[in-house]
Design a protein around this motif. Sequence first.
Motif, PDB file in Angstrom:
ATOM      1  N   CYS A 261     -19.987 -11.419 -68.205  1.00 51.61           N
ATOM      2  CA  CYS A 261     -19.529 -11.115 -66.842  1.00 51.61           C
ATOM      3  C   CYS A 261     -20.752 -11.192 -65.940  1.00 51.61           C
ATOM      4  O   CYS A 261     -21.682 -10.421 -66.106  1.00 51.61           O
ATOM      5  CB  CYS A 261     -18.946  -9.707 -66.732  1.00 51.61           C
ATOM      6  N   ARG A 262     -20.724 -12.081 -65.013  1.00 51.43           N
ATOM      7  CA  ARG A 262     -21.888 -12.236 -64.142  1.00 51.43           C
ATOM      8  C   ARG A 262     -21.850 -11.213 -62.995  1.00 51.43           C
ATOM      9  O   ARG A 262     -22.865 -10.827 -62.462  1.00 51.43           O
ATOM     10  CB  ARG A 262     -21.942 -13.663 -63.595  1.00 51.43           C
ATOM     11  N   THR A 263     -20.632 -10.832 -62.627  1.00 50.33           N
ATOM     12  CA  THR A 263     -20.473  -9.904 -61.500  1.00 50.33           C
ATOM     13  C   THR A 263     -19.541  -8.767 -61.908  1.00 50.33           C
ATOM     14  O   THR A 263     -18.819  -8.864 -62.905  1.00 50.33           O
ATOM     15  CB  THR A 263     -19.825 -10.609 -60.298  1.00 50.33           C
ATOM     16  N   GLU A 264     -19.542  -7.711 -61.097  1.00 53.24           N
ATOM     17  CA  GLU A 264     -18.594  -6.615 -61.319  1.00 53.24           C
ATOM     18  C   GLU A 264     -17.159  -7.112 -61.199  1.00 53.24           C
ATOM     19  O   GLU A 264     -16.282  -6.667 -61.932  1.00 53.24           O
ATOM     20  CB  GLU A 264     -18.828  -5.503 -60.287  1.00 53.24           C
ATOM     21  N   GLU A 265     -16.911  -8.048 -60.285  1.00 52.00           N
ATOM     22  CA  GLU A 265     -15.566  -8.607 -60.126  1.00 52.00           C
ATOM     23  C   GLU A 265     -15.048  -9.116 -61.467  1.00 52.00           C
ATOM     24  O   GLU A 265     -13.899  -8.873 -61.839  1.00 52.00           O
ATOM     25  CB  GLU A 265     -15.555  -9.767 -59.115  1.00 52.00           C
ATOM     26  N   GLU A 266     -15.928  -9.835 -62.181  1.00 54.48           N
ATOM     27  CA  GLU A 266     -15.511 -10.401 -63.467  1.00 54.48           C
ATOM     28  C   GLU A 266     -15.244  -9.299 -64.492  1.00 54.48           C
ATOM     29  O   GLU A 266     -14.325  -9.420 -65.306  1.00 54.48           O
ATOM     30  CB  GLU A 266     -16.580 -11.377 -63.984  1.00 54.48           C
ATOM     31  N   LEU A 267     -16.033  -8.241 -64.453  1.00 51.61           N
ATOM     32  CA  LEU A 267     -15.815  -7.122 -65.359  1.00 51.61           C
ATOM     33  C   LEU A 267     -14.438  -6.491 -65.096  1.00 51.61           C
ATOM     34  O   LEU A 267     -13.658  -6.239 -66.024  1.00 51.61           O
ATOM     35  CB  LEU A 267     -16.936  -6.087 -65.200  1.00 51.61           C
ATOM     36  N   TYR A 268     -14.152  -6.227 -63.825  1.00 52.79           N
ATOM     37  CA  TYR A 268     -12.846  -5.626 -63.497  1.00 52.79           C
ATOM     38  C   TYR A 268     -11.703  -6.558 -63.912  1.00 52.79           C
ATOM     39  O   TYR A 268     -10.685  -6.114 -64.443  1.00 52.79           O
ATOM     40  CB  TYR A 268     -12.769  -5.275 -62.004  1.00 52.79           C
ATOM     41  N   ARG A 269     -11.889  -7.844 -63.698  1.00 51.64           N
ATOM     42  CA  ARG A 269     -10.875  -8.834 -64.077  1.00 51.64           C
ATOM     43  C   ARG A 269     -10.607  -8.776 -65.587  1.00 51.64           C
ATOM     44  O   ARG A 269      -9.458  -8.784 -66.025  1.00 51.64           O
ATOM     45  CB  ARG A 269     -11.393 -10.207 -63.619  1.00 51.64           C
ATOM     46  N   GLN A 270     -11.693  -8.657 -66.378  1.00 48.02           N
ATOM     47  CA  GLN A 270     -11.534  -8.579 -67.836  1.00 48.02           C
ATOM     48  C   GLN A 270     -10.668  -7.387 -68.227  1.00 48.02           C
ATOM     49  O   GLN A 270      -9.962  -7.419 -69.226  1.00 48.02           O
ATOM     50  CB  GLN A 270     -12.902  -8.433 -68.522  1.00 48.02           C
ATOM     51  N   LEU A 271     -10.744  -6.336 -67.423  1.00 48.97           N
ATOM     52  CA  LEU A 271      -9.972  -5.125 -67.737  1.00 48.97           C
ATOM     53  C   LEU A 271      -8.660  -5.102 -66.952  1.00 48.97           C
ATOM     54  O   LEU A 271      -8.058  -4.040 -66.749  1.00 48.97           O
ATOM     55  CB  LEU A 271     -10.816  -3.873 -67.458  1.00 48.97           C
ATOM     56  N   ASP A 272      -8.230  -6.289 -66.485  1.00 50.83           N
ATOM     57  CA  ASP A 272      -6.964  -6.471 -65.769  1.00 50.83           C
ATOM     58  C   ASP A 272      -6.863  -5.628 -64.502  1.00 50.83           C
ATOM     59  O   ASP A 272      -5.833  -4.992 -64.228  1.00 50.83           O
ATOM     60  CB  ASP A 272      -5.781  -6.170 -66.700  1.00 50.83           C
ATOM     61  N   LEU A 273      -7.958  -5.624 -63.773  1.00 50.91           N
ATOM     62  CA  LEU A 273      -7.998  -4.856 -62.526  1.00 50.91           C
ATOM     63  C   LEU A 273      -8.522  -5.724 -61.386  1.00 50.91           C
ATOM     64  O   LEU A 273      -9.391  -6.576 -61.606  1.00 50.91           O
ATOM     65  CB  LEU A 273      -8.948  -3.657 -62.681  1.00 50.91           C
ATOM     66  N   ASP A 274      -8.006  -5.478 -60.180  1.00 52.30           N
ATOM     67  CA  ASP A 274      -8.658  -6.045 -59.003  1.00 52.30           C
ATOM     68  C   ASP A 274      -9.994  -5.354 -58.847  1.00 52.30           C
ATOM     69  O   ASP A 274     -10.169  -4.217 -59.303  1.00 52.30           O
ATOM     70  CB  ASP A 274      -7.812  -5.785 -57.746  1.00 52.30           C
TER      71      ASP A 274
END
Length: 583
Positions: A299-312
């Motif tokens: 995950c390069r960004t926090e956005e990608e981390l949240y996406r991995q956990l099915d979150l906006d």
Amino acid sequence: MKRDEVAAILEEIGVLLELKGENPFKTRAYHNAARTLESISEPLEKIVAENRLGELKGFGEALQSKVATLVTTGRLPYYEDLKSSVPPGLVEMLHLPGVGPKKVKKLHDELGVASVEELEAACKADKVAALEGFGEKSQQKILDGIAFRRQFADRHHLSDALIAADPILEALRAHPDVLQCATAGSLRRSKEVIGDIDFVVSTKAPQEVLDYFVELPGVAQVLGKGDTKASVVLEGGIQADLRAVSDAEFAFALAYFTGSKEHNIVMRQRAIARGWRLNEYGLFRSQEETRDPQLRIHCRTEEELYRQLDLDFIPPELREDQGEFEAAESGKLPRLAEWTALKGSLHNHTHWSDGRNTLEEVAAHAQEIGCAYWAITDHSKASFQANGLDVTRLQKQRTAIRELNDQFANDGTAFRLLTGSEVDILKDGLDFPDDVLSELEVVVASLHVPAAEESENTRRLIRAAQNPFVHMLGHPSGRLLLERKAYRVDLKAVIDACAETGTWIELNASPYRLDLDWRHWRYAREKGVRCVINCDAHRLDHASYLRLGASVARKGWLTRDDIINTRPLAELRKALAEKRSRH
Ligand code: DGT
Ligand code: CA
Ligand code: CA
Ligand code: ZN
């Protein structure tokens, strides 16, 4: 050196002289000179350059030469010598309740007390009560004051933490070994008070970066330094932590150290529910704790981390485990307001009451920072200690504002001042009658002298909201952060009354208030109550509070539409008229 800094130094000289027991005429001369400087409207540099300091009231030759030295050289040996001749602990003692310069001098002369700690010991040994002019009661008051201050000794106003963090972050960003860097922790979440500041950097050379960090100007003391973490105390007393991680770990470390702890716990549970592990080093395809890069889900960004956990992506301000997960799962996170959308402040003071600046100065500054309007709401007469306006002065001020606005119209300037009042909420109603309020464009009603009982304060605020000429309630809880608790009041009932009557609620953006508290805004928003982010400006630089207020509004889940002063002038005028037309 600028006027306000010079005034502050004169004020301090006055205090230092008092502590030394100088004669009152001399000390008062410095206090008065500070007041005089604060009220001049010409640039001080100009007055000095033209050698006209002597024209200022009470400025004898000695004062003139000191001020001129400060303005031209930025220093004053007389002040520096004086300061070093007085133990700093004495000045600190002045912050205690009921302790003025005379008492500090007495404590110092007779008991040898030179710091708050020594004073506390003297009180506990019952030595202070025995001193002439003190007694049991004032000894206890001093002890209580010390305990109260200690309770907040390691907490800081958000604005102070932001000011302290800024240059450090800039310096980190400038270092060639730093790849990414950011502030994290409660500061990034815009909490109203901050414990310590947290920085996160990514780098291939953590030792170099940590060495550089602990040596930065602004660092007063190093508390510890390891391989990946350093802790320091900044000048001004705020503690700061720095963590250094690899670039692949950065997004995870940033998310982890942003917190809150409660938010992190839910994040980790979501990872576990997917058969993964989440910590400050990564999100791993693993059932156990690990830091193995092979197992990391990139995950390069926090956005990608949240996406991995099915979150906006959850904005940092909302990370308090207060419903943000439900919203982020279902695409229902609000689009939070941006401070740049604010068009002006609707609660501000001038030198007509307890503010520092003239109408002209206030208007010029508001325009300069890009505002479309700025309401002048000086205190009403019941706030006599703040030089509140009676009806006659209020009428005069209205005329002066109208004349200024006429000038703006003639010049083709769109900016407008709005007439108004911060009217006191009294026991039996408001400080001005309805016919006076009805002539003002903006009316803020504030409770400055609360009652002891909750029901009584609630009743007074609700009654103010019911007045058709009151647009909004000012600083509705009355708290002063790190200093004074809110008065007793049923805020839920007050919010309900505002919803019913179409009254707005202020988010007072002063760093000492940030009132109404962010924790109440979601309820207010659900009820349809609008927010007004107000500077409660008493000086020109308080206009910068708009930004602080907006970050706390974001923490309260508020969007642009929820905030009245995002509206352009014409729409604002319509909104101001609306409540009155309900009547
Ligand atoms: P503060 O400094 O008291 O204003 O509040 P924070 O939130 O900045 O707390 P701080 O500085 O102790 O730690 C920064 C963040 O690191 C915190 O928000 C969440 C994370 N963190 C620290 N300790 C723990 C922990 O024991 N468990 C979890 N899950 N997270 C932690
Ligand atoms: Ca922190
Ligand atoms: Ca910390
Ligand atoms: Zn007020």
